[in-house]
Design a protein around this motif. Structure first.
Motif, short mmCIF file in Angstrom:
data_model
loop_
_atom_site.label_atom_id
_atom_site.label_comp_id
_atom_site.label_asym_id
_atom_site.label_seq_id
_atom_site.Cartn_x
_atom_site.Cartn_y
_atom_site.Cartn_z
N LEU A 154 0.83 -1.21 0.00
CA LEU A 154 0.00 0.00 0.00
C LEU A 154 0.86 1.26 0.00
CD1 LEU A 154 -2.81 -1.16 2.45
CD2 LEU A 154 -3.08 -0.66 0.01
N LYS A 155 1.95 1.23 0.75
CA LYS A 155 2.86 2.39 0.75
C LYS A 155 3.40 2.62 -0.65
CE LYS A 155 4.91 2.08 5.32
NZ LYS A 155 6.13 1.92 6.09
N PHE A 156 3.83 1.54 -1.29
CA PHE A 156 4.37 1.63 -2.65
C PHE A 156 3.30 2.17 -3.59
CE2 PHE A 156 5.04 0.05 -6.89
CZ PHE A 156 6.41 0.09 -7.09
N MET A 157 2.10 1.64 -3.48
CA MET A 157 1.01 2.03 -4.38
C MET A 157 0.68 3.53 -4.22
SD MET A 157 -2.88 0.72 -4.05
CE MET A 157 -2.72 -0.97 -4.63
N LEU A 158 0.66 4.00 -2.99
CA LEU A 158 0.34 5.41 -2.77
C LEU A 158 1.43 6.30 -3.35
CD1 LEU A 158 -1.09 5.09 0.86
CD2 LEU A 158 -2.38 5.55 -1.24
N ALA A 159 2.69 5.89 -3.17
CA ALA A 159 3.80 6.67 -3.73
C ALA A 159 3.72 6.65 -5.26
CB ALA A 159 5.13 6.11 -3.25
N TYR A 160 3.31 5.51 -5.80
CA TYR A 160 3.18 5.36 -7.25
C TYR A 160 2.10 6.30 -7.80
CZ TYR A 160 3.06 2.90 -11.71
OH TYR A 160 3.13 2.58 -13.05
N LEU A 161 0.99 6.38 -7.08
CA LEU A 161 -0.09 7.29 -7.50
C LEU A 161 0.39 8.73 -7.45
CD1 LEU A 161 -3.21 5.80 -5.68
CD2 LEU A 161 -2.56 5.55 -8.08
N GLU A 162 1.10 9.05 -6.39
CA GLU A 162 1.59 10.41 -6.23
C GLU A 162 2.54 10.78 -7.37
OE1 GLU A 162 1.75 11.27 -2.34
OE2 GLU A 162 2.76 13.18 -2.57
N GLU A 163 3.35 9.81 -7.78
CA GLU A 163 4.34 10.10 -8.83
C GLU A 163 3.71 10.15 -10.23
OE1 GLU A 163 7.74 7.51 -8.81
OE2 GLU A 163 8.52 8.40 -10.68
N HIS A 164 2.80 9.24 -10.52
CA HIS A 164 2.32 9.10 -11.91
C HIS A 164 0.90 9.60 -12.17
CE1 HIS A 164 5.89 6.78 -12.90
NE2 HIS A 164 5.70 6.08 -11.81
N TYR A 165 0.14 9.89 -11.13
CA TYR A 165 -1.28 10.22 -11.33
C TYR A 165 -1.68 11.55 -10.68
CZ TYR A 165 -1.55 5.70 -13.44
OH TYR A 165 -1.36 4.65 -14.30
N LYS A 166 -0.73 12.46 -10.66
CA LYS A 166 -0.94 13.77 -10.03
C LYS A 166 -2.17 14.46 -10.62
CE LYS A 166 0.83 17.47 -7.77
NZ LYS A 166 -0.49 18.03 -7.71
N GLN A 167 -2.26 14.39 -11.95
CA GLN A 167 -3.37 15.07 -12.62
C GLN A 167 -4.74 14.55 -12.15
OE1 GLN A 167 -2.84 15.50 -16.82
NE2 GLN A 167 -4.97 14.99 -17.21
N GLU A 168 -4.87 13.22 -12.07
CA GLU A 168 -6.15 12.65 -11.63
C GLU A 168 -6.40 12.93 -10.16
OE1 GLU A 168 -4.02 11.06 -13.71
OE2 GLU A 168 -5.35 11.30 -15.44
N LEU A 169 -5.34 12.90 -9.35
CA LEU A 169 -5.51 13.20 -7.92
C LEU A 169 -6.03 14.62 -7.76
CD1 LEU A 169 -2.22 11.57 -6.53
CD2 LEU A 169 -4.54 10.69 -6.30
N ASP A 170 -5.56 15.52 -8.62
CA ASP A 170 -6.03 16.91 -8.57
C ASP A 170 -7.49 17.03 -9.02
OD1 ASP A 170 -3.65 17.77 -7.62
OD2 ASP A 170 -2.90 18.57 -9.52
#
Ligand code: AMO
Length: 438
Positions: A253-269
């Protein structure tokens, strides 16, 4: 004759355009919105992931904008002009635009609004249109990131990806929520979980994972249940105890969250997601959990947690440990499937855990029985006929290392990450008791 192997058809490259202010670029996209001003028009293009703003004026563009409206698919050429007000820091000054395809009807939904603003039922009935809305589709782009984060972590840690059959001869999880079907005159079922097969594969791969549909014949309609969902499952051999599985999930889960932060910034926004922070995840036993939710009054006749308990436990974890996740371990054996290993000191409880996140169970996992005699005895004690599970028991018969694993519901995780009220919003084409289409 024609040979394949030629140049690849490219999609519009936002990063490259940004690097090449002043140059002309080609874009193929859907017309997301046209805003007519007095002297010119803003035309917003929608590519597979981005919205690109362009400016049309008759004296800058060779072609006319006649017949080009929201929902048309076009090919255009524009000059990249820096503009900090546009979402990617540039806009396109249109030089050419040609129509590729034009819709028969206008959209029945406000696709170009930030959010659709329609009811859940309308959204799901008109899914093929609803998913063109940038907010709606961002949910599924983020879902891709969750799956990719899971997959990458698993592969980096020596897990082999498997694909187990979904048409099966028996249920794995027990209970009545299983779909049956006619398989050339024999009764077959849709897999309730990859449980038997992922365990089987541990015998030859040691560590395996699968990302695949899971079928549950839920007869009621709730905001947390689907009849078809995607399971993120893994199973690993040579564990010391179930805590090895829980540690693996925490790291994943830690890895996955870091992965989202790195590659999916646009969608998170777009989705305004506040990613949870994981340091260590607290863990309580089922009995401790019952004490917590009952304020010490007990309630030991309970065999499982209900939705209110899950909410209360997450509040507790947040308050006491600053964690949005909490593990609950040692569930009563009576309510857990036959493959789960009982506690060696107290067979009333099992080496089985759930992970709760933001008030909802997102995972079940645990240690499995690997010994043949122990598995047969457990089946018999639960009133099951070992003969009916002969092919599953082959794995015990021919030897298995101590092992355990878990199943994580993709849509539940995405629902809670994004803060969606209903799990159907996290399923592209949800299947529930009333919905088989679209
Ligand atoms: P379980 O039945 O708890 O365990 O399922 C694992 C996870 O799958 C998700 N889930 C669902 N999501 C949407 N709709 C449903 N109807 C639904 N049912 C379950 C939940 C749940 O935590 N074989 C075990 C896992 C294991 O021990 O490896 C199993 O399937 O997030």
């Amino acid at each position: 004759m024609k040979l394949s192997g030629g140049e690849l058809l490219k999609e519009f490259d936002v990063a490259a355009a940004k690097e090449n202010i002043g140059s002309e670029v080609e874009i193929s996209a859907c017309v997301h919105k046209v805003r007519q001003m007095s002297e010119f028009a803003f035309v917003v293009f929608r590519t597979g992931r981005h919205l690109i703003q362009s400016v049309y004026s008759a004296d800058e563009c060779e072609d006319s904008l006649d017949g080009i409206k929201e929902g048309c698919y076009v090919k255009a050429v524009g000059e990249v002009k820096a503009d900090n007000r546009a979402s990617h820091g540039f806009e396109l000054i249109l030089r050419k635009i040609s129509l590729l395809s034009s819709p028969k009807d206008d959209y029945p939904l406000t696709v170009s609004h930030k959010k659709l603003g329609c009811s859940l039922d309308v959204n799901l009935d008109l899914r093929s249109v609803a998913l063109r809305n940038p907010y709606e589709r961002a949910i599924f782009k983020l879902q891709e990131g969750v799956t990719a984060g899971f997959r990458n972590f698993m592969m980096e840690n020596g897990f082999t990806e498997i694909h187990s059959p979904k048409i099966v001869a028996s249920g794995a999880e027990g209970g009545a929520n299983i779909f049956s079907l006619d398989y050339f005159g024999k009764e077959a079922y849709l897999a309730q979980s990859p449980q038997f097969y992922k365990q089987t594969a541990v015998a030859f791969f040691d560590r395996v994972f699968e990302v695949a549909p899971v079928y549950r014949a839920e007869h009621h309609s709730t905001s947390r249940h689907l009849n078809e969902y995607i399971g993120l499952d893994f199973e690993m051999g040579f564990i010391n105890d179930m805590y090895d599985v829980m540690n693996m999930e925490t790291a994943m889960l830690k890895f996955m969250l870091a992965y989202l932060e790195e590659h999916y910034k646009q969608e998170l926004d777009i989705l305004k997601v506040e990613l949870p922070v994981i340091n260590a995840i607290p863990s309580v036993t089922f009995l401790e959990a019952i004490d917590i939710v009952s304020g010490g009054k007990g309630g030991r006749n309970k065999f499982d947690l209900d939705p209110d308990d899950e909410i209360a436990l997450c509040k507790y974890a947040e308050k006491e440990f600053g964690s949005e996740f909490i593990f609950v371990t040692h569930f009563p054996s009576a309510k857990r499937p036959f493959y789960v290993m009982d506690d060696k000191e107290d067979s009333r409880v099992a080496y089985s855990f759930d992970l709760l996140f933001r008030g909802l169970e997102i995972t079940t996992g645990g240690q499995r029985i690997h010994d043949y005699n122990e598995q047969v005895a457990k089946m018999q004690s639960m009133g099951l006929d070992p003969e009916e599970f002969a092919s599953y028991l082959d794995i015990h018969k021919y030897g298995m290392p101590p092992h355990g694993g878990l199943g994580l519901g993709l849509e539940r995780l995405v629902m809670k990450l994004v803060g969606l009220k209903n799990i159907r919003m996290a399923s592209m084409f949800p299947r529930d008791i009333n919905r088989l289409e679209p």
